[in-house]
Design a protein around this motif. Structure first.
Motif, PDB file in Angstrom:
ATOM      1  N   VAL A   1       3.526 -12.708  10.993  1.00 17.50           N
ATOM      2  CA  VAL A   1       2.976 -11.833  10.452  1.00 17.50           C
ATOM      3  C   VAL A   1       2.149 -10.377  11.379  1.00 17.50           C
ATOM      4  O   VAL A   1       1.466 -11.280  12.023  1.00 17.50           O
ATOM      5  CB  VAL A   1       2.060 -12.252   9.400  1.00 17.50           C
ATOM      6  CG1 VAL A   1       1.476 -10.780   8.552  1.00 17.50           C
ATOM      7  CG2 VAL A   1       2.631 -13.055   8.553  1.00 17.50           C
ATOM      8  N   MET A   2       2.406  -9.691  11.340  1.00 20.30           N
ATOM      9  CA  MET A   2       1.974  -8.336  12.146  1.00 20.30           C
ATOM     10  C   MET A   2       0.582  -8.007  11.512  1.00 20.30           C
ATOM     11  O   MET A   2       0.258  -7.778  10.055  1.00 20.30           O
ATOM     12  CB  MET A   2       2.778  -7.048  12.035  1.00 20.30           C
ATOM     13  CG  MET A   2       2.584  -6.450  13.173  1.00 20.30           C
ATOM     14  SD  MET A   2       3.593  -5.376  13.775  1.00 20.30           S
ATOM     15  CE  MET A   2       3.126  -4.063  14.939  1.00 20.30           C
ATOM     16  N   LYS A   3      -0.644  -8.385  12.192  1.00 25.86           N
ATOM     17  CA  LYS A   3      -1.425  -8.117  11.464  1.00 25.86           C
ATOM     18  C   LYS A   3      -1.621  -5.870  11.935  1.00 25.86           C
ATOM     19  O   LYS A   3      -0.952  -5.338  12.570  1.00 25.86           O
ATOM     20  CB  LYS A   3      -2.831  -8.273  12.368  1.00 25.86           C
ATOM     21  CG  LYS A   3      -2.703  -9.877  11.880  1.00 25.86           C
ATOM     22  CD  LYS A   3      -3.883 -10.243  13.186  1.00 25.86           C
ATOM     23  CE  LYS A   3      -4.449 -11.676  12.606  1.00 25.86           C
ATOM     24  NZ  LYS A   3      -5.181 -12.371  12.943  1.00 25.86           N
ATOM     25  N   VAL A   4      -2.535  -5.438  10.936  1.00 24.99           N
ATOM     26  CA  VAL A   4      -2.524  -3.877  11.049  1.00 24.99           C
ATOM     27  C   VAL A   4      -4.547  -3.868  11.371  1.00 24.99           C
ATOM     28  O   VAL A   4      -4.607  -4.728  10.159  1.00 24.99           O
ATOM     29  CB  VAL A   4      -2.003  -3.625   9.857  1.00 24.99           C
ATOM     30  CG1 VAL A   4      -2.981  -1.684  10.156  1.00 24.99           C
ATOM     31  CG2 VAL A   4      -0.148  -3.390   9.521  1.00 24.99           C
ATOM     32  N   TYR A   5      -4.548  -3.259  12.208  1.00 21.26           N
ATOM     33  CA  TYR A   5      -5.815  -2.888  13.039  1.00 21.26           C
ATOM     34  C   TYR A   5      -6.052  -1.477  12.091  1.00 21.26           C
ATOM     35  O   TYR A   5      -5.597  -0.496  12.730  1.00 21.26           O
ATOM     36  CB  TYR A   5      -6.402  -3.272  14.107  1.00 21.26           C
ATOM     37  CG  TYR A   5      -5.937  -4.649  14.362  1.00 21.26           C
ATOM     38  CD1 TYR A   5      -6.791  -5.933  14.008  1.00 21.26           C
ATOM     39  CD2 TYR A   5      -4.718  -5.048  15.018  1.00 21.26           C
ATOM     40  CE1 TYR A   5      -6.351  -6.903  14.571  1.00 21.26           C
ATOM     41  CE2 TYR A   5      -4.634  -6.395  15.190  1.00 21.26           C
ATOM     42  CZ  TYR A   5      -5.432  -7.260  14.482  1.00 21.26           C
ATOM     43  OH  TYR A   5      -4.991  -8.253  15.282  1.00 21.26           O
TER      44      TYR A   5
END
Length: 128
Positions: A2-6
């Protein structure tokens, strides 16, 4: 995976932390913040490219490199940004002071009303 969003703020804070002290490593900061080393390294490279300084390739001395002092234009831009932020904070502070004053006056008003109401209730109870 899963690609994290910061958020931009957390990204900027992480980059600032990396650039603040040459003894910090991407691996160490990444572990502390829960960010992958490569993601952090990419952010720092992008920041250095935006600043126009530093190489965009990783070197073995990258973690020991001391950034050059800011240029006059960078200092002026930072100064202007800080002045804008100060103006915003002062406006917000004034708004909060006004709201606090309104709440204080409202509380005082209702406290007086409750005192009058209690006195009236006692008078009415005494006449029965």
């Amino acid at each position: 995976m899963v690609m994290k969003v910061y958020s931009p703020e957390s990204r900027a804070d992480a980059v600032a932390l990396c650039l603040s002290d040459p003894s910090h490593t991407f691996e160490g900061i990444g572990k502390d913040l829960g960010i992958s080393r490569e993601t952090l390294r990419d952010w720092v490279r992008a920041e250095r490219a935006c600043r126009g300084g530093g190489s965009t390739t990783s070197t073995s001395t990258e973690k020991n490199r001391v950034d050059s002092p800011p240029t006059a234009e960078e200092l002026q831009a930072e100064n202007a940004a800080l002045r804008r932020e100060l103006g915003t904070v002062r406006k917000e502070n004034q708004k909060l002071a006004t709201e606090s004053d309104i709440i204080r006056k409202t509380t005082k008003f209702f406290a007086q009303e409750m005192t009058c109401f209690r006195g009236l209730r006692k008078q009415l109870a005494g006449t029965r």
